[in-house]
Scaffold this active site. Structure first.
Site, PDB file in Angstrom:
ATOM      1  N   CYS A  66      -1.239   3.921  -6.562  1.00 53.25           N
ATOM      2  CA  CYS A  66      -2.047   3.265  -5.528  1.00 53.25           C
ATOM      3  C   CYS A  66      -2.240   1.837  -6.004  1.00 53.25           C
ATOM      4  O   CYS A  66      -2.525   1.617  -7.190  1.00 53.25           O
ATOM      5  CB  CYS A  66      -3.394   3.976  -5.384  1.00 53.25           C
TER       6      CYS A  66
ATOM      7  N   CYS B  27       0.860  -1.177   0.000  1.00 50.75           N
ATOM      8  CA  CYS B  27       0.000   0.000   0.000  1.00 50.75           C
ATOM      9  C   CYS B  27       0.901   1.234   0.000  1.00 50.75           C
ATOM     10  O   CYS B  27       1.722   1.402   0.915  1.00 50.75           O
ATOM     11  CB  CYS B  27      -0.864  -0.028   1.260  1.00 50.75           C
TER      12      CYS B  27
HETATM   13  N1  DGL Z   1      -4.111   0.737  -2.007  1.00 50.50           N
HETATM   14  C1  DGL Z   1      -3.658   1.807  -1.218  1.00 50.50           C
HETATM   15  C2  DGL Z   1      -2.448   2.523  -1.817  1.00 50.50           C
HETATM   16  O1  DGL Z   1      -1.650   1.907  -2.468  1.00 50.50           O
HETATM   17  C3  DGL Z   1      -4.603   2.743  -0.562  1.00 50.50           C
HETATM   18  C4  DGL Z   1      -5.995   2.846  -0.942  1.00 50.50           C
HETATM   19  C5  DGL Z   1      -6.804   3.518   0.147  1.00 50.50           C
HETATM   20  O2  DGL Z   1      -7.123   2.812   1.083  1.00 50.50           O
HETATM   21  O3  DGL Z   1      -7.070   4.717   0.063  1.00 50.50           O
HETATM   22  O4  DGL Z   1      -2.253   3.691  -1.606  1.00 50.50           O
END
Ligand code: DGL
Length: 272
Positions: A188, A74
């Site tokens: 993301c 993430c």
């Molecule tokens: N998938 C996550 C990232 O790479 C975050 C998404 C979220 O929860 O806002 O930033």
């Protein structure tokens, strides 16, 4: 130690794009995936929330699964928590992910790159530092994509379509002529799963850069250094790829559905 699993977590289903890369790079490793869907999205919450959740999940993975490495799949959690995670677990290899600005700067011919990420990632010190380190190498147009990870999390097709259109359009004109954006960074881990919908608005032939494969290669390097890589023997290959374990702090069936749709197998995710 070699037989212990690698822990992987994200705010939700997005980290499956990193899990996919880990499975390709490290087919003999056991993986435990935590989707923190009950506390998602991270990207529009304050740092304290993301820090608390990241440490709670790391504690769970260490105590209940005795992980030998932790992959923060993430971008938002990496930006907010990677330093404190490394401080809290100094002997555990902790691998994070960051938006692929460096590869994009190398690849762009027009030297103009679009970047889509969460508000939390773009406003973080870590990201601002990365951006400044590339000063003069390319012009980066940044777009905070409020609501997009959440819409992907809940498979809200109409909202995804609308947000893709408005965010890609807001970045500018994509193409290969001077002045146009010729690369899109997917900053993301949720976004690789909507690459086809983004391409409807960038036009074809625009590379979309994600960070899963470099994270998987870095994980391999650290395991090698620590002598904790699972044996890659013919006997291990004959046993086939171990099935990852899946946990969700939200609705496990939604995680199962995402794994089935994107990774092509159906797990039995459990509630965290
Ligand atoms: N998938 C996550 C990232 O790479 C975050 C998404 C979220 O929860 O806002 O930033």
């Amino acid at each position: 130690m070699q037989a212990l699993p690698i822990g992987v977590f994200d705010s939700g289903v997005g980290g499956l794009s990193v899990l996919r890369a880990l499975q390709a790079e490290l087919p003999h490793e056991k993986l435990v995936y935590v989707a923190d869907s009950g506390h998602a999205p991270y990207g529009e919450r304050d740092d304290r929330h993301v820090l608390e959740r990241s440490h709670a999940i790391a504690d769970y993975l260490i105590q209940h699964h005795r992980i030998k490495a932790l992959v923060v799949a993430c971008n938002t959690a990496t930006a907010a928590a990677i330093h404190t995670l490394r401080q809290a677990y100094p002997t555990l290899p902790v691998i994070g992910i960051e938006p692929a600005l460096k590869p994009a700067a190398l690849q762009s011919q027009t030297r103009r790159v679009g970047v889509m990420a969460t508000r939390g990632t773009l406003h973080s010190d870590k990201f601002q530092h990365l951006l400044h380190s590339l000063h003069g190498q390319a012009e980066f147009r940044l777009q905070a994509c409020d609501g997009l990870a959440d819409a992907i999390e809940h498979s809200e097709r109409q909202t995804i379509a609308q947000l893709c259109q408005s965010y890609v359009t807001a970045l500018g004109v994509f193409g290969h002529q001077a002045g146009q954006l010729d690369c899109l960074v997917l900053g993301c881990t949720h976004y690789p799963f909507i690459a086809d919908q983004l391409a409807l608005h960038t036009g074809s032939g625009i590379p979309m850069l994600e960070g899963g494969a470099p994270v998987a290669r870095q994980t391999r390097r650290l395991l090698q250094q620590n002598h904790t890589l699972a044996p890659e023997t013919p006997a291990a290959s004959a046993e086939g790829q171990p099935m990852p374990l899946f946990y969700s702090s939200g609705v496990p069936a939604q995680l199962d559905a995402a794994v089935t749709r994107w990774l092509g197998f159906t797990p039995q995710a459990q509630a965290l």
